[in-house]
Design a protein around this motif. Structure first.
Motif, PDB file in Angstrom:
ATOM      1  N   ARG A 403       0.580  -1.142  -0.227  1.00 44.35           N
ATOM      2  CA  ARG A 403      -0.043   0.050   0.180  1.00 44.35           C
ATOM      3  C   ARG A 403       1.230   1.335   0.463  1.00 44.35           C
ATOM      4  O   ARG A 403       1.978   1.150   0.686  1.00 44.35           O
ATOM      5  CB  ARG A 403      -0.759  -0.200   1.549  1.00 44.35           C
ATOM      6  N   GLY A 404       0.141   1.868  -0.847  1.00 50.81           N
ATOM      7  CA  GLY A 404       1.063   3.656  -0.650  1.00 50.81           C
ATOM      8  C   GLY A 404       2.405   4.062  -1.330  1.00 50.81           C
ATOM      9  O   GLY A 404       2.788   2.708  -1.969  1.00 50.81           O
ATOM     10  N   LEU A 405       3.244   4.178  -0.125  1.00 53.60           N
ATOM     11  CA  LEU A 405       4.806   4.308  -0.332  1.00 53.60           C
ATOM     12  C   LEU A 405       5.330   3.036  -0.747  1.00 53.60           C
ATOM     13  O   LEU A 405       6.390   2.236  -1.565  1.00 53.60           O
ATOM     14  CB  LEU A 405       6.008   5.634  -0.358  1.00 53.60           C
ATOM     15  N   GLU A 406       5.624   2.117   0.513  1.00 55.47           N
ATOM     16  CA  GLU A 406       5.967   0.974   0.930  1.00 55.47           C
ATOM     17  C   GLU A 406       5.372  -0.498  -0.563  1.00 55.47           C
ATOM     18  O   GLU A 406       6.086  -1.009  -0.509  1.00 55.47           O
ATOM     19  CB  GLU A 406       4.967   0.764   2.203  1.00 55.47           C
ATOM     20  N   ILE A 407       4.444  -0.277  -1.501  1.00 55.27           N
ATOM     21  CA  ILE A 407       4.850  -0.832  -2.383  1.00 55.27           C
ATOM     22  C   ILE A 407       6.373  -0.291  -3.665  1.00 55.27           C
ATOM     23  O   ILE A 407       6.652  -1.409  -3.490  1.00 55.27           O
ATOM     24  CB  ILE A 407       3.919  -0.722  -3.984  1.00 55.27           C
ATOM     25  N   LYS A 408       6.079   0.836  -3.654  1.00 56.89           N
ATOM     26  CA  LYS A 408       7.690   0.838  -3.680  1.00 56.89           C
ATOM     27  C   LYS A 408       9.493   0.547  -3.235  1.00 56.89           C
ATOM     28  O   LYS A 408      10.218  -0.416  -3.271  1.00 56.89           O
ATOM     29  CB  LYS A 408       7.917   2.006  -4.256  1.00 56.89           C
ATOM     30  N   ILE A 409       8.914   0.329  -1.565  1.00 53.36           N
ATOM     31  CA  ILE A 409      10.177   0.280  -1.006  1.00 53.36           C
ATOM     32  C   ILE A 409      10.174  -1.601  -1.303  1.00 53.36           C
ATOM     33  O   ILE A 409      10.914  -1.476  -0.525  1.00 53.36           O
ATOM     34  CB  ILE A 409       9.438   0.965   0.365  1.00 53.36           C
ATOM     35  N   GLY A 410       9.049  -1.987  -0.983  1.00 52.58           N
ATOM     36  CA  GLY A 410       9.270  -3.100  -0.973  1.00 52.58           C
ATOM     37  C   GLY A 410       9.977  -3.929  -2.213  1.00 52.58           C
ATOM     38  O   GLY A 410       9.999  -4.424  -2.327  1.00 52.58           O
ATOM     39  N   GLU A 411       9.040  -3.058  -2.871  1.00 53.50           N
ATOM     40  CA  GLU A 411      10.140  -4.061  -4.387  1.00 53.50           C
ATOM     41  C   GLU A 411      11.632  -3.848  -4.480  1.00 53.50           C
ATOM     42  O   GLU A 411      12.373  -3.952  -4.889  1.00 53.50           O
ATOM     43  CB  GLU A 411       9.213  -2.752  -6.043  1.00 53.50           C
ATOM     44  N   LYS A 412      11.802  -2.739  -4.126  1.00 52.57           N
ATOM     45  CA  LYS A 412      12.999  -2.528  -3.893  1.00 52.57           C
ATOM     46  C   LYS A 412      13.885  -2.997  -3.127  1.00 52.57           C
ATOM     47  O   LYS A 412      14.940  -4.004  -3.291  1.00 52.57           O
ATOM     48  CB  LYS A 412      13.378  -1.223  -3.332  1.00 52.57           C
ATOM     49  N   LEU A 413      13.105  -3.971  -1.684  1.00 46.35           N
ATOM     50  CA  LEU A 413      13.893  -4.924  -0.614  1.00 46.35           C
ATOM     51  C   LEU A 413      13.977  -5.684  -1.325  1.00 46.35           C
ATOM     52  O   LEU A 413      14.829  -6.498  -1.417  1.00 46.35           O
ATOM     53  CB  LEU A 413      13.384  -4.574   0.815  1.00 46.35           C
ATOM     54  N   ALA A 414      13.102  -6.154  -2.522  1.00 50.34           N
ATOM     55  CA  ALA A 414      12.872  -8.142  -3.274  1.00 50.34           C
ATOM     56  C   ALA A 414      13.968  -7.849  -4.205  1.00 50.34           C
ATOM     57  O   ALA A 414      15.155  -8.442  -3.606  1.00 50.34           O
ATOM     58  CB  ALA A 414      11.206  -7.553  -3.919  1.00 50.34           C
ATOM     59  N   ARG A 415      14.390  -6.318  -4.605  1.00 46.62           N
ATOM     60  CA  ARG A 415      15.490  -6.677  -5.868  1.00 46.62           C
ATOM     61  C   ARG A 415      17.139  -7.196  -5.192  1.00 46.62           C
ATOM     62  O   ARG A 415      17.613  -7.448  -5.299  1.00 46.62           O
ATOM     63  CB  ARG A 415      15.430  -5.785  -7.052  1.00 46.62           C
ATOM     64  N   LEU A 416      16.429  -6.215  -3.514  1.00 45.23           N
ATOM     65  CA  LEU A 416      18.697  -6.025  -2.798  1.00 45.23           C
ATOM     66  C   LEU A 416      17.859  -7.625  -2.346  1.00 45.23           C
ATOM     67  O   LEU A 416      19.721  -8.088  -2.588  1.00 45.23           O
ATOM     68  CB  LEU A 416      18.151  -5.448  -2.055  1.00 45.23           C
ATOM     69  N   ARG A 417      17.721  -8.436  -2.371  1.00 45.80           N
ATOM     70  CA  ARG A 417      17.546  -8.808  -1.641  1.00 45.80           C
ATOM     71  C   ARG A 417      17.917 -10.347  -2.176  1.00 45.80           C
ATOM     72  O   ARG A 417      18.163 -11.375  -2.286  1.00 45.80           O
ATOM     73  CB  ARG A 417      16.291 -10.017  -0.892  1.00 45.80           C
ATOM     74  N   ALA A 418      17.137 -10.788  -3.542  1.00 45.92           N
ATOM     75  CA  ALA A 418      17.856 -11.275  -5.277  1.00 45.92           C
ATOM     76  C   ALA A 418      18.699 -11.031  -4.898  1.00 45.92           C
ATOM     77  O   ALA A 418      19.577 -11.611  -5.757  1.00 45.92           O
ATOM     78  CB  ALA A 418      16.599 -11.255  -5.947  1.00 45.92           C
ATOM     79  N   ARG A 419      19.618  -9.802  -4.925  1.00 45.26           N
ATOM     80  CA  ARG A 419      21.059 -10.061  -5.235  1.00 45.26           C
ATOM     81  C   ARG A 419      22.046 -10.416  -4.157  1.00 45.26           C
ATOM     82  O   ARG A 419      22.297 -10.762  -4.398  1.00 45.26           O
ATOM     83  CB  ARG A 419      21.459  -8.598  -5.712  1.00 45.26           C
TER      84      ARG A 419
END
Length: 440
Positions: A403-419
């Protein structure tokens, strides 16, 4: 119905129990200055009176709402006269002590210190926020709890039985089930319970003077009659603040405005509301919309600058914004989980590679060795590195919601965790040549 002896005082056994410091002091005929902090109707004034009687001291009461420095000086003069004449000490009870300003609170300090008087202050507000540190350091704070249903029921029984001060002289009865119902609806407030009981008795007498019994209809009439509990003493405070908070959390701006208006109209300090609204911004909205926290602080600041009624409009604006904003308690839940681990996991060691290394010895011991300076890594992220204690590796405290800005935050953290998963997770022992040392 105030008790005249400490033995008849109901509740607060956590501070009046035989093994508690206050009880031990009273047993030795001693008393110390204190702050009694608790919700309305928990017996703060009554306890102060009984404490004075227990140690044979004069009881002087002033209200911080009405009193000023002049009243404090008068109380001090009386205390000095009493001590020099009869040798009797004075207990000064200051009701709503949080309403004294800094100068008034400071005016009490020398007389508390030299023993001219014993100060007992009562407050429904958190002393950490509303009482000066200088005064807090010279007093002991006791937290009074809302009375449980059994305690309220005992007070109701006493009031119905007492023929001199209570309702016993009216010959009224009240079934046990209705007494239990009233005790539960009193919400831990003894004053409210007795007020409601007296109103129900008046209704019963007006309905049928010969019935001699309070019936369900009488009690229902009282409980649904709109009796305002949010008076100057703070009745209804917790119920209405909870309603405001839950309306914001439930994304209902209309209900939020209604409860805000109810509280402000009844005399609630707008500063307290502003503080709670600011809490909502972090607890219920968080990073879903970080602007909510700034708007709450702006509203609080606006009220401090403008006062009422202009400043109250700013609080209403912030309240409506938060009610309509996307909601997330991810930070709140994550912080609580981290706090729990910090409390229960003991003093886990800081990983060597992120320790500070200001001395040669510490560097030789391995402090800071292998630290990767994130700014010199690809995309400013040291993939595969870790910063938690070893026992907590892999722990996730913050899980953004969708929800809200945390959608973007969650997407970023997911990318970093994949790395992280793709990276070699073995500890990198070579620092970037341009990276600062750990002590930098």
């Amino acid at each position: 119905m105030r008790p005249t002896e400490l033995a008849d005082y109901v509740g607060q056994s956590h501070i009046l129990g035989a093994d508690k410091p206050l009880a031990r002091a009273l047993a030795g005929g001693r008393i110390h200055s204190m702050i009694l902090w608790g919700p309305p109707g928990t017996g703060k004034t009554t306890l102060a009176r009984l404490l004075a009687a227990q140690v044979d001291m004069r009881f002087v009461q002033i209200s911080a709402v009405m009193a000023g420095v002049k009243d404090i000086r008068a109380a001090v003069a009386e205390a000095r006269e009493a001590r020099s004449g009869r040798g009797q000490g004075t207990l000064l009870f200051v009701d709503e002590v949080h309403r004294f300003n800094k100068a008034q609170q400071d005016g009490l300090l020398p007389f508390v210190e030299d023993g001219t008087l014993v100060l007992v202050g009562a407050t429904t507000e958190n002393p950490s926020f509303e009482v000066n540190n200088a005064l807090l350091s010279r007093t002991r704070t006791y937290v009074l709890r809302a009375l449980d249903v059994q305690a309220i029921r005992l007070l109701i029984d006493r009031a119905l039985a007492d023929r001199e001060r209570g309702l016993g002289g009216r010959g009224l009865d009240m079934p046990a089930a209705l007494r239990d119902q009233l005790a539960a609806r009193a919400d831990g407030d003894a004053r409210r319970a007795l007020n409601l009981l007296e109103l129900a008795a008046d209704i019963a007498a007006g309905r049928d003077a010969s019935s001699g019994e309070i019936v369900q209809a009488d009690l229902d009439d009282v409980l649904s009659s709109g009796l305002r509990r949010f008076d100057k003493g703070g009745d209804y405070f917790y119920d209405q603040m909870s309603a405001l908070h839950k309306s914001v959390r439930g994304t209902d701006p209309d209900a939020a405005l209604y409860w805000l208006a109810r509280m402000l109209e009844a005399g609630c300090d707008p500063r307290y509301v502003a503080r709670r609204v600011t809490r909502m911004a972090s607890e219920d909205i968080g990073n879903a919309d970080p602007r909510a926290l700034q708007l709450a602080l702006n509203a609080w600041d606006t009220y401090e600058r403008m006062g009422s009624p202009e400043g109250e409009l700013a609080i209403a604006q912030a309240t409506v914004y938060m009610a309509c904003a996307p909601k997330s308690n991810a930070v709140y839940a994550g912080f609580n989980a981290a706090w729990k681990d910090a409390r229960e996991q003991g003093s886990l060691e800081v990983p060597m590679h992120i320790r500070n290394a200001p001395t040669t010895l510490m560097k030789d011991l391995g402090y800071g060795q292998g630290y990767r300076y994130a700014h010199n890594e690809a995309d400013g992220y040291a993939a595969g590195d870790s910063y938690l204690p070893e026992a907590l590796l892999g722990t996730r405290y913050y899980e953004p919601v969708a929800r809200g800005l945390e959608i973007k935050i969650g997407e970023k953290l997911a990318r970093l965790r994949a790395r992280d998963e793709a990276a070699d997770t073995s500890r990198v022992t070579r620092s970037h040549p341009n990276a600062p040392t750990a002590d930098e």
